[in-house]
Motif scaffolding. Sequence first.
Motif, PDB file in Angstrom:
ATOM      1  N   ALA A   6      10.937  -0.497  -7.575  1.00  0.00           N
ATOM      2  CA  ALA A   6      10.528  -1.897  -7.382  1.00  0.00           C
ATOM      3  C   ALA A   6       9.442  -2.004  -6.318  1.00  0.00           C
ATOM      4  O   ALA A   6       8.483  -2.761  -6.477  1.00  0.00           O
ATOM      5  N   ASP A   7       9.589  -1.243  -5.241  1.00  0.00           N
ATOM      6  CA  ASP A   7       8.559  -1.233  -4.189  1.00  0.00           C
ATOM      7  C   ASP A   7       7.225  -0.739  -4.742  1.00  0.00           C
ATOM      8  O   ASP A   7       6.171  -1.291  -4.443  1.00  0.00           O
ATOM      9  N   SER A   9       6.211  -0.805  -7.914  1.00  0.00           N
ATOM     10  CA  SER A   9       5.675  -1.822  -8.822  1.00  0.00           C
ATOM     11  C   SER A   9       4.994  -2.945  -8.060  1.00  0.00           C
ATOM     12  O   SER A   9       3.902  -3.377  -8.421  1.00  0.00           O
ATOM     13  N   GLU A  10       5.650  -3.416  -7.001  1.00  0.00           N
ATOM     14  CA  GLU A  10       5.067  -4.492  -6.195  1.00  0.00           C
ATOM     15  C   GLU A  10       3.754  -4.043  -5.571  1.00  0.00           C
ATOM     16  O   GLU A  10       2.784  -4.806  -5.527  1.00  0.00           O
ATOM     17  N   ARG A  11       3.708  -2.813  -5.110  1.00  0.00           N
ATOM     18  CA  ARG A  11       2.478  -2.285  -4.502  1.00  0.00           C
ATOM     19  C   ARG A  11       1.359  -2.189  -5.538  1.00  0.00           C
ATOM     20  O   ARG A  11       0.212  -2.555  -5.265  1.00  0.00           O
ATOM     21  N   VAL A  13       0.976  -3.905  -8.377  1.00  0.00           N
ATOM     22  CA  VAL A  13       0.521  -5.248  -8.749  1.00  0.00           C
ATOM     23  C   VAL A  13      -0.330  -5.838  -7.633  1.00  0.00           C
ATOM     24  O   VAL A  13      -1.407  -6.399  -7.881  1.00  0.00           O
ATOM     25  N   ALA A  14       0.117  -5.700  -6.407  1.00  0.00           N
ATOM     26  CA  ALA A  14      -0.640  -6.251  -5.272  1.00  0.00           C
ATOM     27  C   ALA A  14      -2.028  -5.633  -5.193  1.00  0.00           C
ATOM     28  O   ALA A  14      -3.016  -6.344  -4.985  1.00  0.00           O
ATOM     29  N   GLU A  43       5.481   3.559 -14.470  1.00  0.00           N
ATOM     30  CA  GLU A  43       5.278   2.246 -13.858  1.00  0.00           C
ATOM     31  C   GLU A  43       4.125   1.480 -14.508  1.00  0.00           C
ATOM     32  O   GLU A  43       4.226   0.280 -14.735  1.00  0.00           O
TER      33      GLU A  43
END
Length: 67
Positions: A6-7, A9-11, A13-14, A43
């Motif tokens: 999850a970390d 994926s968030e990175r 996308v950001a 991912e």
Amino acid sequence: MPKSPADLSERIVAEFREMPGTALTVAQASRLWAVDDTEAARELRRLERDGILKQSAHGVYVLRSDG
């Protein structure tokens, strides 16, 4: 380095959102985020399935214009 998928994926996308025009192959993404090719591909494919990224015919991932 991200501690969980999850970390990561968030990175991902950001970074795509913060740098318009980013276009990465799996190998480039793997190097950029310091993960192996398998994890990077997993991912990127998941984010493509979620409608956030799209993959070109040449295997390059980009942010969907409507994502």
